[in-house]
Design an enzyme around this catalytic site. Structure first.
Site, PDB file in Angstrom:
ATOM      1  N   ARG A 162       0.776  -1.081  -0.151  1.00  0.00           N
ATOM      2  CA  ARG A 162       0.052   0.063   0.212  1.00  0.00           C
ATOM      3  C   ARG A 162       0.698   1.117  -0.068  1.00  0.00           C
ATOM      4  O   ARG A 162       0.201   2.390   0.310  1.00  0.00           O
ATOM      5  CB  ARG A 162      -0.957  -0.067   0.869  1.00  0.00           C
ATOM      6  CG  ARG A 162      -2.014  -1.132   1.220  1.00  0.00           C
ATOM      7  CD  ARG A 162      -2.864  -0.961  -0.103  1.00  0.00           C
ATOM      8  NE  ARG A 162      -3.873  -1.933  -0.131  1.00  0.00           N
ATOM      9  CZ  ARG A 162      -4.005  -3.054  -0.674  1.00  0.00           C
ATOM     10  NH1 ARG A 162      -2.883  -3.358  -1.375  1.00  0.00           N
ATOM     11  NH2 ARG A 162      -4.985  -3.951  -0.608  1.00  0.00           N
ATOM     12  N   LEU A 163       2.188   1.144  -0.318  1.00  0.00           N
ATOM     13  CA  LEU A 163       3.001   2.265  -0.475  1.00  0.00           C
ATOM     14  C   LEU A 163       3.027   2.765  -1.800  1.00  0.00           C
ATOM     15  O   LEU A 163       4.051   2.599  -2.671  1.00  0.00           O
ATOM     16  CB  LEU A 163       4.448   2.156   0.070  1.00  0.00           C
ATOM     17  CG  LEU A 163       4.459   1.739   1.560  1.00  0.00           C
ATOM     18  CD1 LEU A 163       5.898   1.517   1.526  1.00  0.00           C
ATOM     19  CD2 LEU A 163       4.055   2.804   2.291  1.00  0.00           C
TER      20      LEU A 163
END
Length: 215
Positions: A193-194
């Site tokens: 999720r970066l």
């Protein structure tokens, strides 16, 4: 009814968006991504975009329309001027359009002001449409309540007979809009999720400021 969706998971690992990959002009960057998605042949309608407007009831509303052209000035689509969407635009020209291409794990979000394009440009596009689509623009008082499916089909049949062998002219309440961007964000899915988020903001000198946003 209740359904727990918390276990829905997907890891985004197909690509990256780094500062050195960002072109100076966001429209050129849009073109690059658009061509890459189109070339991949993994997206059925690359030009499908969501447009969000603010309604008279104070609620935002989003719907999918088709991008028909883009230039350095903006993004062009066509619609009924007296539809719910058209009336909302007339009242508040600030809109948001977005493209989501899940097969490429990419999203583009565009904030801008929308205005009608020149009538001759709308005429030219209308003339290029299939005859069925031309009749569809005439038959539908878009967003209005109708009694049944049969009602609109009967109305179409009547128009088909009326215009048989005749040229169909563009109705005055139908035509093109252009969204002139003030901010464009490019989103590339990444692992854990970066995600990569690069935002372009239009400056007073018409240059673009580029910043990375936290995922």
């Amino acid at each position: 009814m209740k359904q727990d969706l918390s276990d829905y998971r997907k890891s985004y690992e197909k690509s990256e968006l780094l500062e050195e990959n960002c072109l100076e002009n966001p429209i050129e960057m849009f073109q690059k991504w658009f061509y890459e998605v189109e070339k991949s042949e993994m997206v059925a309608e690359v030009n499908a975009m969501t447009i969000s407007t603010l309604g008279f009831d104070g609620f935002p509303k989003s719907r999918v329309v088709l991008l028909k052209k883009y230039t350095f000035e903006g993004f062009i689509f066509y619609s009924n001027y007296t539809s719910e969407k058209g009336l909302a635009i007339a009242e508040n020209p600030n809109v948001c359009i977005s493209f989501f291409w899940p097969a490429m794990e990419r999203q583009i979000i565009i904030k801008g002001k929308v205005e009608k394009i020149a009538e001759n440009l709308s005429d030219g596009y209308f003339e290029s449409r299939p005859r069925g689509s031309q009749l569809g623009a005439l038959v539908s008082n878009q967003s209005s309540v109708i009694p049944s499916r049969a009602f609109i089909e009967q109305k179409l049949k009547k128009l088909e007979n009326e215009y048989e062998g005749k040229e169909i002219l563009r109705p005055e309440n139908w035509g093109g809009y252009i969204v002139k961007p003030q901010e464009i964000e490019f989103w590339q899915g990444r692992a854990n999720r970066l995600h990569d988020r690069m935002r372009y903001q239009l400056q007073t000198d018409y240059s673009w400021k580029i910043e990375r946003l936290a995922p």
